[in-house]
Design a protein around this motif. Structure first.
Motif, PDB file in Angstrom:
ATOM      1  N   GLU A  18     -37.049  29.118   1.344  1.00 49.55           N
ATOM      2  CA  GLU A  18     -37.265  30.548   1.140  1.00 49.55           C
ATOM      3  C   GLU A  18     -36.594  31.362   2.235  1.00 49.55           C
ATOM      4  N   LEU A  19     -36.649  30.837   3.472  1.00 49.90           N
ATOM      5  CA  LEU A  19     -35.983  31.529   4.581  1.00 49.90           C
ATOM      6  C   LEU A  19     -34.476  31.584   4.361  1.00 49.90           C
ATOM      7  N   LEU A  20     -33.906  30.488   3.897  1.00 49.78           N
ATOM      8  CA  LEU A  20     -32.464  30.466   3.640  1.00 49.78           C
ATOM      9  C   LEU A  20     -32.097  31.398   2.494  1.00 49.78           C
ATOM     10  N   ARG A  21     -32.955  31.438   1.475  1.00 53.42           N
ATOM     11  CA  ARG A  21     -32.683  32.340   0.360  1.00 53.42           C
ATOM     12  C   ARG A  21     -32.743  33.796   0.816  1.00 53.42           C
ATOM     13  N   ARG A  22     -33.695  34.098   1.676  1.00 54.72           N
ATOM     14  CA  ARG A  22     -33.804  35.461   2.221  1.00 54.72           C
ATOM     15  C   ARG A  22     -32.565  35.792   3.040  1.00 54.72           C
ATOM     16  N   LEU A  23     -32.097  34.851   3.836  1.00 54.70           N
ATOM     17  CA  LEU A  23     -30.903  35.071   4.637  1.00 54.70           C
ATOM     18  C   LEU A  23     -29.692  35.304   3.745  1.00 54.70           C
ATOM     19  N   ALA A  24     -29.580  34.526   2.682  1.00 55.25           N
ATOM     20  CA  ALA A  24     -28.458  34.699   1.751  1.00 55.25           C
ATOM     21  C   ALA A  24     -28.514  36.069   1.085  1.00 55.25           C
ATOM     22  N   ASN A  25     -29.724  36.502   0.696  1.00 53.47           N
ATOM     23  CA  ASN A  25     -29.868  37.830   0.085  1.00 53.47           C
ATOM     24  C   ASN A  25     -29.495  38.931   1.062  1.00 53.47           C
ATOM     25  N   ASP A  26     -29.925  38.792   2.305  1.00 54.15           N
ATOM     26  CA  ASP A  26     -29.611  39.804   3.313  1.00 54.15           C
ATOM     27  C   ASP A  26     -28.110  39.906   3.524  1.00 54.15           C
ATOM     28  N   ARG A  27     -27.432  38.772   3.543  1.00 52.50           N
ATOM     29  CA  ARG A  27     -25.973  38.804   3.721  1.00 52.50           C
ATOM     30  C   ARG A  27     -25.284  39.417   2.508  1.00 52.50           C
ATOM     31  N   GLU A  28     -25.797  39.090   1.318  1.00 52.79           N
ATOM     32  CA  GLU A  28     -25.235  39.672   0.098  1.00 52.79           C
ATOM     33  C   GLU A  28     -25.365  41.191   0.127  1.00 52.79           C
ATOM     34  N   ILE A  29     -26.536  41.668   0.505  1.00 50.17           N
ATOM     35  CA  ILE A  29     -26.767  43.110   0.559  1.00 50.17           C
ATOM     36  C   ILE A  29     -25.924  43.753   1.653  1.00 50.17           C
ATOM     37  N   GLY A  30     -25.783  43.062   2.787  1.00 46.99           N
ATOM     38  CA  GLY A  30     -24.996  43.604   3.890  1.00 46.99           C
ATOM     39  C   GLY A  30     -23.544  43.832   3.529  1.00 46.99           C
ATOM     40  N   GLN A  31     -23.026  43.082   2.550  1.00 44.99           N
ATOM     41  CA  GLN A  31     -21.631  43.239   2.139  1.00 44.99           C
ATOM     42  C   GLN A  31     -21.410  44.439   1.228  1.00 44.99           C
ATOM     43  N   LEU A  32     -22.489  45.033   0.758  1.00 43.75           N
ATOM     44  CA  LEU A  32     -22.362  46.110  -0.232  1.00 43.75           C
ATOM     45  C   LEU A  32     -22.259  47.486   0.391  1.00 43.75           C
ATOM     46  N   GLY A  33     -22.409  47.588   1.706  1.00 46.23           N
ATOM     47  CA  GLY A  33     -22.350  48.897   2.348  1.00 46.23           C
ATOM     48  C   GLY A  33     -23.616  49.689   2.111  1.00 46.23           C
ATOM     49  N   SER A  34     -23.475  51.000   2.035  1.00 49.17           N
ATOM     50  CA  SER A  34     -24.628  51.883   1.893  1.00 49.17           C
ATOM     51  C   SER A  34     -25.067  51.944   0.428  1.00 49.17           C
ATOM     52  N   ILE A  35     -26.259  51.414   0.145  1.00 48.30           N
ATOM     53  CA  ILE A  35     -26.846  51.521  -1.189  1.00 48.30           C
ATOM     54  C   ILE A  35     -28.308  51.903  -1.023  1.00 48.30           C
ATOM     55  N   PRO A  36     -28.947  52.444  -2.063  1.00 49.10           N
ATOM     56  CA  PRO A  36     -30.360  52.846  -1.943  1.00 49.10           C
ATOM     57  C   PRO A  36     -31.253  51.644  -1.637  1.00 49.10           C
ATOM     58  N   LEU A  37     -32.351  51.902  -0.947  1.00 50.31           N
ATOM     59  CA  LEU A  37     -33.289  50.834  -0.619  1.00 50.31           C
ATOM     60  C   LEU A  37     -33.871  50.193  -1.885  1.00 50.31           C
ATOM     61  N   TYR A  38     -34.082  51.004  -2.913  1.00 47.33           N
ATOM     62  CA  TYR A  38     -34.615  50.439  -4.153  1.00 47.33           C
ATOM     63  C   TYR A  38     -33.616  49.475  -4.780  1.00 47.33           C
ATOM     64  N   ALA A  39     -32.307  49.785  -4.680  1.00 47.13           N
ATOM     65  CA  ALA A  39     -31.288  48.869  -5.185  1.00 47.13           C
ATOM     66  C   ALA A  39     -31.321  47.557  -4.398  1.00 47.13           C
ATOM     67  N   GLU A  40     -31.580  47.640  -3.093  1.00 43.11           N
ATOM     68  CA  GLU A  40     -31.712  46.422  -2.286  1.00 43.11           C
ATOM     69  C   GLU A  40     -32.863  45.562  -2.796  1.00 43.11           C
ATOM     70  N   GLN A  41     -33.983  46.198  -3.148  1.00 38.77           N
ATOM     71  CA  GLN A  41     -35.126  45.450  -3.661  1.00 38.77           C
ATOM     72  C   GLN A  41     -34.780  44.750  -4.977  1.00 38.77           C
TER      73      GLN A  41
END
Length: 298
Positions: free
Chosen positions: A82-105
């Motif tokens: 689960e920790l690795l999956r969270r890390l992968a999600n965070d990196r995926e989101i970090g590549q998208l630049g500025s997006i709404p917090l709800y889109a991150e969720q």
């Protein structure tokens, strides 16, 4: 000795579930409101407070609460996978630049049909400031320095504008098809990065049209060519007005059916105002006639 536990937690909506509720967004579908991405777990006291005072507890604050609490729990009790999956999600989101917090969720939790929810959310996000700028221009609320063109450049400048408008419509057709690729084949997950990229490009294309309209509005044209400048403004702003209909259609699928996996067909018309080409030619001829009547005096 018996041990007892008392559950004081309550599932709360970040965006309100019904009209009049705190942080209610009328454009959202019922499925989006019921999605895990729109949920936060609170005690009953906090649940009451956030719904009584939406000004003090806006949606972005609740989304940050949720994100930080999930991070804390993940660090304390999360399993390695689960920790690795969270890390992968965070990196995926970090590549998208500025997006709404709800889109991150949405990207983190990937509820059913998340690809379409994300598309609607990002389209609205990128188009909102562009449509506001277009409205400001139409209402005469925006100003910028006037542009002075030398005589030798005016007709060249004016002649390139119809091609700019046609290029926008052609680009939009390609971008809308690219969304289909980003959503993935049936049964396959979509590509969040590509969805974000295409939504960004749609916003940039619409922004370009507003810039064309601004340039036409604030360029000093010779006497007699004012109608031609107005024609260009209308031609640039008209095609972008229907763009929000795409996100509305996506959300309407969740409103109208319990089976969004069915096939749906939607035709989004991105076109110039009716009779625009004839109007452009007519205003150009009118301006040229006025220029000739002055003996070519600029």
């Amino acid at each position: 000795m018996d041990s007892k536990a008392t559950n004081i937690g309550e599932a709360a909506h970040i965006y309100g579930a019904r009209p009049g509720a705190a942080r209610y967004r009328p454009e959202m579908s019922d499925d989006e409101r019921a999605s895990i991405s729109n949920a936060i777990w609170l005690c009953s006291d906090c649940h009451g407070q956030i719904d009584k005072d939406a000004g003090r507890f806006p949606e972005n604050l609740l989304l940050i609460w949720k994100e930080k609490h999930e991070e804390k729990l993940m660090q304390e009790i999360g399993k390695p996978g689960e920790l690795l999956r969270r890390l992968a999600n965070d990196r995926e989101i970090g590549q998208l630049g500025s997006i709404p917090l709800y889109a991150e969720q949405i990207i983190r939790e990937k509820p059913p049909y998340w690809e379409y929810m994300l598309t609607a959310e990002l389209l609205d996000y990128h188009l909102k400031p562009v449509l506001r700028a277009a409205r400001d221009l139409e209402l005469g609320l925006s100003v910028r320095p006037r542009i002075h063109l030398p005589r030798g450049e005016f007709f060249l400048w004016m002649g390139t504008k119809p091609a700019d408008l046609r290029a926008f419509i052609q680009a939009l057709e390609g971008l809308l098809e690219e969304f289909r690729n980003a959503w993935g084949a049936p049964g396959q997950p979509g590509d969040a990065e590509l969805i974000s990229h295409v939504a960004q490009l749609v916003g940039r294309a619409a922004r370009h049209m507003v810039e064309v309209a601004e340039e036409a509005k604030f360029t000093n044209v010779p006497e007699g060519f004012e109608g031609l400048a107005d024609c260009l403004v209308d031609g640039a702003l008209h095609p972008i007005k229907n763009l929000p209909e795409l996100s509305k259609f996506i959300r309407s699928i969740f409103h109208s059916t319990s089976n969004p996996s069915s096939n749906f067909e939607y035709v989004l018309k991105i076109e110039m105002p009716e009779g625009w080409t004839e109007r452009f030619r007519r205003e150009l001829a009118k301006g040229q006639a006025a220029l000739e009547a002055r003996g070519g005096e600029w």
